[in-house]
Every structure is written in C-alpha cells, then in structure tokens.
Scaffold this active site. Structure first.
Site, PDB file in Angstrom:
ATOM      1  N   PHE A   1       0.808  -1.215   0.000  1.00  0.00           N
ATOM      2  CA  PHE A   1       0.000   0.000   0.000  1.00  0.00           C
ATOM      3  C   PHE A   1       0.842   1.265   0.000  1.00  0.00           C
ATOM      4  O   PHE A   1       0.377   2.331  -0.422  1.00  0.00           O
ATOM      5  CB  PHE A   1      -0.961  -0.006   1.200  1.00  0.00           C
ATOM      6  N   LYS A   2       2.087   1.162   0.425  1.00  0.00           N
ATOM      7  CA  LYS A   2       2.946   2.343   0.459  1.00  0.00           C
ATOM      8  C   LYS A   2       3.161   2.934  -0.944  1.00  0.00           C
ATOM      9  O   LYS A   2       3.447   4.129  -1.081  1.00  0.00           O
ATOM     10  CB  LYS A   2       4.301   2.006   1.078  1.00  0.00           C
ATOM     11  N   ASP A   3       3.006   2.114  -1.986  1.00  0.00           N
ATOM     12  CA  ASP A   3       3.176   2.618  -3.349  1.00  0.00           C
ATOM     13  C   ASP A   3       2.195   3.734  -3.672  1.00  0.00           C
ATOM     14  O   ASP A   3       2.494   4.628  -4.460  1.00  0.00           O
ATOM     15  CB  ASP A   3       2.984   1.484  -4.369  1.00  0.00           C
TER      16      ASP A   3
ATOM     17  N   THR B   1       7.811   0.508   3.343  1.00  0.00           N
ATOM     18  CA  THR B   1       8.109   1.885   2.947  1.00  0.00           C
ATOM     19  C   THR B   1       9.403   1.963   2.143  1.00  0.00           C
ATOM     20  O   THR B   1       9.488   2.678   1.146  1.00  0.00           O
ATOM     21  CB  THR B   1       8.205   2.803   4.183  1.00  0.00           C
TER      22      THR B   1
ATOM     23  N   LEU C   1       3.830   6.749  -2.206  1.00  0.00           N
ATOM     24  CA  LEU C   1       5.232   6.995  -2.544  1.00  0.00           C
ATOM     25  C   LEU C   1       5.489   7.109  -4.035  1.00  0.00           C
ATOM     26  O   LEU C   1       6.478   7.731  -4.446  1.00  0.00           O
ATOM     27  CB  LEU C   1       6.113   5.932  -1.904  1.00  0.00           C
TER      28      LEU C   1
END
Length: 463
Positions: A111-113, A144, A116
C-alpha cells in the site's frame, strides 16, 4: 493552504515547503491549518470519478493552486499509471458484511506505493522547479523502503538512503530494497529494531542545521504528502460501496496499524465529511495503540517479532497528529505532552478525553496464532489469500461489525511478500514474476550499528 506544526513554533508555510520540511523544525508534525470540508453535493459528484480523477480533486483541496492544475494532473496520472489494476485500489467482496480494499497493485506490491509513487514524482517536480538537490532519508519496517526506492530510483537531483532493521523484515521486503543497484540509492541495515531506525531518523531531522546543510527530505509518513495520498482510497472505497447501494447501514474501515499514518488518513477523511462509521485500529502483539484506545495509556512495552513485521512498532510516528486534534488543536498542550513522553515514556488520558478517543476509534490486538488462523479460515471458506497484516485487520472486524453494517478491511500487501507466514499453515502460493525474479539478484546493503553517528557517517559519504 497554510500548514502549521503540532507544537506551535512553525506556521504560515505552503504545501511545497511543508513537503520539503517533512518533520517540522520545532520537532512537531505538520498539519493543515484548516481541514477542507466536502459537501454532500460534492460527494455525489466525486462518486462518478476514476481513482486518478478523485485523487486530483482531493489533492487540489490541500495544495490550493500552489502546483498548477495541469502539472498536478500529470503528477497524479504518472503516479497511478504504474499500477497493475485500472482501478488502482479495487474493492473485493469476501462475504456479505466484509470487503477487502486491495492496496497492493503498485510496483512493490504494498500500500505504500499509493503514496510513494506520488511523493517520488512530486519530489522530482520540486527538484526541477526549484533547481534544488533533494536527499531523502527514511526508515522502514519493511514496505516503505522498497516503495520509496522504487519511487525515486534513477531520478536526477535525488538521492535516497533507507534504514531497515537487520533481520527483522521479510525476505521479499529485504530483496525489494537491496537488489536495487542504482547510484542514487543507499540501503543501511541497522543493528536494532524499527523503533531504533525511526528514532535515528527523527533525531537527525531534529538537527535543523544538519538537515538544512545536507538538504534532508522525509519519505516516511511524518511527511504530510504521504497522509494526503492515503486519504483518497477511503473516499474511493466508500463510493464503490455506494455504487452497490451498500452504505445505508454504515461503512466501517479496519486498518492494520503500526505507525498510525494509514488510519490517521481515514480519520482526516471522516473529518472532511466522508460518512465513515467505525475506524477499527488493528494491531499485533506490539499493541501500544490498542492499549491507548482501550485503556488511555500510551506507553511502549516489550518489543515482539511477529508474522506481521511491518506492524512491529512501539512508537507510532503519526500519533502526535492525532493528539493535536484530540486536544482541541492546542499546540502548547501537545508540546508539553510530547516533552513529558520524551522524559517519562508515557502519555495518559482519562475521562472525557478517553471517551473521545473511543468515539474516534475501536481497537483490537491480534496475536500471531489468531493471525495465522484467520489466513487459513478465509482461504478455506472464501478462497481468498490474505497477507498477515491484512489478516489482523480482518480478525479485528469480527468484534466490531454490527448487523447491517459493512466493513472494509484494508489489504496492505500482497501475500507473496510474507511467504514465511503463509508456509506455516501449509498454503502454497504462486509468486508474481516480479517477486520471483528477486531471488536471483545480488544484494547491496551495509550493516551499521544503531547509533546516530554510525548512520551520519554513511550519509556524509553518500551525499
């Protein structure tokens, strides 16, 4: 849009300066001075939008023209065209009252994509516009780091250093970071746990002279741009349920939580006007946040390694943002609370304050055995494979979903990233080819001690 610090000594800065500052220069966290409000008419209009179109509208509220709309649209489109699903965050129905919001269709399967990819493109835009050097420094409990590296690798004017706790991330998470051999990427494997990595980052950013001299920029969720990007999928999930006529009884969100950033984005979405029911904060054995919600005490306990390593966190870096709103946006009170926490290692609330916390969140801690059991049960009953973090979120829903309500559990990572846990319950999964290929690549990382000086020495060489 004006941004201010939770500790009151930084104010009157715009969005780009807030992104560049990351951690506020007074040690606090930056928040918008006013949370934008969304009317029912606007919600009805937004329901028809695609994910990138919705992101553009929400981002515009917080950026307020500081980036021209055409440029912002390009940043958004460039960020989300890298996702494998055209919906970016598709919603999957598991059973009548439970849906899973798949947040893992970006380049690194986490989910960090979602935040980011945007932040990487945003930093590149700022570097070009300001003709400035950007040195990114971040810590990761697993996801992350890979997402941040993927967001900026090879980009001109940007260097990135990521700290991860040595031996305390999954093998796939480690490989996603350390098989990157771009000249602008440095991986430091820290002898310690994630809280040690996070402490080093915050203390280096708190050294304002060092931060300014070496152009340090934040990639962790202390950077408000991370939170902003995560607000979008709460709206998107609600709209997809509204398309099905499934919102009448209320929509809850269950969020696997370590650093409090993901669920804080949901909290902001609710304060903006999204009709959210319960925000369910799911933790593992590292349950400092669950104890705060249920008992009113925020105090680090014994560190546990679990099957959900991205949540193996004791000190949640975004918690201060919530304290700011809990205390009526009183920066002096927040500064005093954080100073007391630094000295005594404890924050306690009671009475009306605790009642407010319990009105804002419900919370459950899911232990290792229950996490694995949930993976096995959902796989057997519904043919759907959860990763261990998502399983914590799903397990927590059982305690808080009332009849007639629908709960969305945030699926924060692809199960292939945590095969060590999946194998324990004798489930064989097929790795996506992008992940399978990692095991044949050489790794590039340096082991360092868990001290500020050791990390600083490596940064000076790298920058």
């Amino acid at each position: 849009m004006e941004y201010i610090s939770t500790r009151g000594k930084v104010a009157g800065i715009g969005f780009i300066d807030a992104v560049l500052m990351g951690l506020a220069d007074d040690g606090g966290l930056l928040v918008p001075k006013v949370i934008p409000q969304v009317s029912e008419d606007t919600l009805a209009k937004w329901q028809k939008l695609s994910y990138p179109e919705l992101a553009l509208e929400i981002f515009s509220l917080y950026i307020d023209g500081e980036i021209p709309r055409g440029e912002l649209k390009k940043l958004v489109d460039d960020s989300y065209r890298t996702f494998r699903d055209k919906e970016v965050t598709p919603l999957r129905r598991i059973k009548q009252d439970l849906h899973v919001l798949e947040l893992f269709h970006g380049p690194t399967f986490a989910f960090k994509d979602i935040a980011l990819q945007f932040l990487g493109n945003l930093y590149s835009y700022i570097s070009r516009e300001k003709k400035s050097i950007i040195h990114i420094l971040g810590a990761t409990s697993g996801d992350t780091g890979a997402s941040a590296i993927e967001g900026v690798r090879g980009k001109e004017g940007i260097k990135i250093c990521i700290l991860h706790p040595h031996g305390k991330v999954s093998k796939v998470q480690e490989l996603q970071m350390t098989t990157v051999n771009d000249a602008n990427v440095l991986n430091l494997s820290v002898d310690g746990n994630f809280d040690d990595c996070q402490r080093i980052i915050k203390e280096l950013f708190a050294d304002v002279a060092f931060k300014q001299e070496y152009h340090l920029r934040a990639i962790n969720s202390i950077n408000f741009a991370r939170i902003l990007a995560q607000i979008v999928y709460y709206f998107y999930a609600y709209f997809r349920l509204a398309d099905q006529g499934a919102v009448a009884g209320g929509v809850n969100f269950s969020v696997p939580t370590g650093n409090f950033g993901d669920i804080f984005a949901g909290y902001l979405a609710k304060k903006m006007g999204l009709p959210v029911g319960k925000l369910i904060l799911a933790t593992n054995e590292n349950n400092i946040l669950e104890r705060f919600v249920n008992e009113g005490v925020y105090q680090p306990g014994e560190f546990h390694m679990t099957y959900s390593p991205s949540m193996d966190i004791q000190v949640a870096s975004n918690f201060e943002r919530y304290l700011y709103y809990l205390n009526g946006e009183d920066a002096e009170t927040v500064a005093a609370l954080m100073d007391g926490f630094r000295k005594e290692g404890r924050i306690a609330v009671a009475g009306e304050e605790l009642a407010q916390v319990q009105g804002d969140f419900a919370s459950a801690a899911v232990e290792n055995d229950d996490c694995l059991a949930t993976i096995g049960q959902v796989h057997d009953d519904y043919g759907y494979l959860l990763d261990p973090h998502t399983a914590c979120g799903v397990a927590a829903t059982a305690q808080f979903t009332a009849k007639g309500e629908v709960t969305v559990a945030l699926a924060t990572a692809h199960p292939a990233k945590f095969n060590e846990a999946i194998e324990l319950i004798q489930i064989e999964q097929t790795f996506p080819p992008q992940i399978k290929a990692l095991f044949d690549k050489p790794q590039h990382q340096k082991l360092v001690s868990g001290s500020n000086d050791a990390v600083k020495d490596e940064l000076l060489k790298f920058f």
